[in-house]
Design an enzyme around this catalytic site. Sequence first.
Site: not given
Ligand SMILES: NC(=O)c1ccc[n+]([C@@H]2O[C@H](COP(=O)([O-])OP(=O)(O)OC[C@H]3O[C@@H](n4cnc5c(N)ncnc54)[C@H](OP(=O)(O)O)[C@@H]3O)[C@@H](O)[C@H]2O)c1
Length: 302
Positions: A84, A121
């Site tokens: 992305k 998004d």
């Molecule tokens: N519904 C939709 O259309 C849609 C669209 C986009 C994403 N999503 C979903 O949203 C979620 C996040 O996606 P993303 O792209 O934002 O991921 P990302 O950039 O990898 O960010 C992950 C986030 O989760 C936190 N995290 C991960 N493990 C953790 C833990 N054990 N304890 C506390 N915080 C934790 C991370 O915190 P740190 O910064 O501390 O690592 C970070 O804030 C995914 O499940 C994805 O499938 C859904």
Amino acid sequence: MSQTSTAGERDSHRAISGKTTVVGLIGWPVSHSISPPMHNAAFAALGLDWCYVPLPVPPERIGAAVAGLPALGLRGANVTVPHKQAVMPYLDRLTDAAQAIGAVNTIAVEADGSLLGDNTDAPGFIADLRSHGVDPAGQRILVLGAGGSARAVVYGLAAAGAASITIANRTLDRAQALVAALQPQMAACPLHVCRHADGLPVVAGQADLIVNCTSLGMTPNTETSPWPDGLPFRAGQVVYDLVYNPPQTRLLQQAAQSGARAIGGLGMLIWQGAIAFERWTGAPPPIQPMTDAVTAIFAARG
Ligand SMILES: NC(=O)c1ccc[n+]([C@@H]2O[C@H](COP(=O)([O-])OP(=O)(O)OC[C@H]3O[C@@H](n4cnc5c(N)ncnc54)[C@H](OP(=O)(O)O)[C@@H]3O)[C@@H](O)[C@H]2O)c1
């Protein structure tokens, strides 16, 4: 074609010819994405001679792949993990949303062959919230997470008139970086940070809307939740979980059990795709066939 494909999707594939317009999904890997069946169901529903294909691109080939879109006659592409941000230098123009969020999830090949990068998004999330009757204007919002999806959600909420947004993240630096990037463009909406999860008891009660943008609760870690056990929700609070796999997360169960309103992330997935669909085709997206295709896939997965 997977065993979960719909009749309409199979029909659209049978009709592929040299005249078919092609779009696709650039990612690595992309084999499990539900975007192809969702978009192909939409094309079939409108009788459009288009098809949507997975485009697996390893990181070292991303520049060549993006440059190849117009050369191959594709009309556009969605972009997913891990590309992305990596696609951005190869595009001719970015929308304000993509520029501010710092990520592109939709590329449109313009009539002159130039490439426009957008991020659907943010409007997809807001469209789904509104489809559930939730208007973020004037609301105090708590966002859990500060990764890529949180950037889009915070941008969308601030642009939609949220009163204030608190970003709770495990890594405080990352939440502060998000605020530093977005606050100058979102002056009307104060952005705050706190540490996840120990800061939540202080800020939870003040929020009208809580949005989970962490990956906690996502398959295969379905027993996890970003919400501490024993911390109550307030009756009337809305809890939106971006995680859509599984559709019913532990967070949503916690919220429903304590009287909050729980909304899952499948609708955002559909709406971000629907907005990309409209950008490419110019046609109003057929939300119901897209929803039916996505629902059928999750029902088949069990
Ligand atoms: N519904 C939709 O259309 C849609 C669209 C986009 C994403 N999503 C979903 O949203 C979620 C996040 O996606 P993303 O792209 O934002 O991921 P990302 O950039 O990898 O960010 C992950 C986030 O989760 C936190 N995290 C991960 N493990 C953790 C833990 N054990 N304890 C506390 N915080 C934790 C991370 O915190 P740190 O910064 O501390 O690592 C970070 O804030 C995914 O499940 C994805 O499938 C859904």
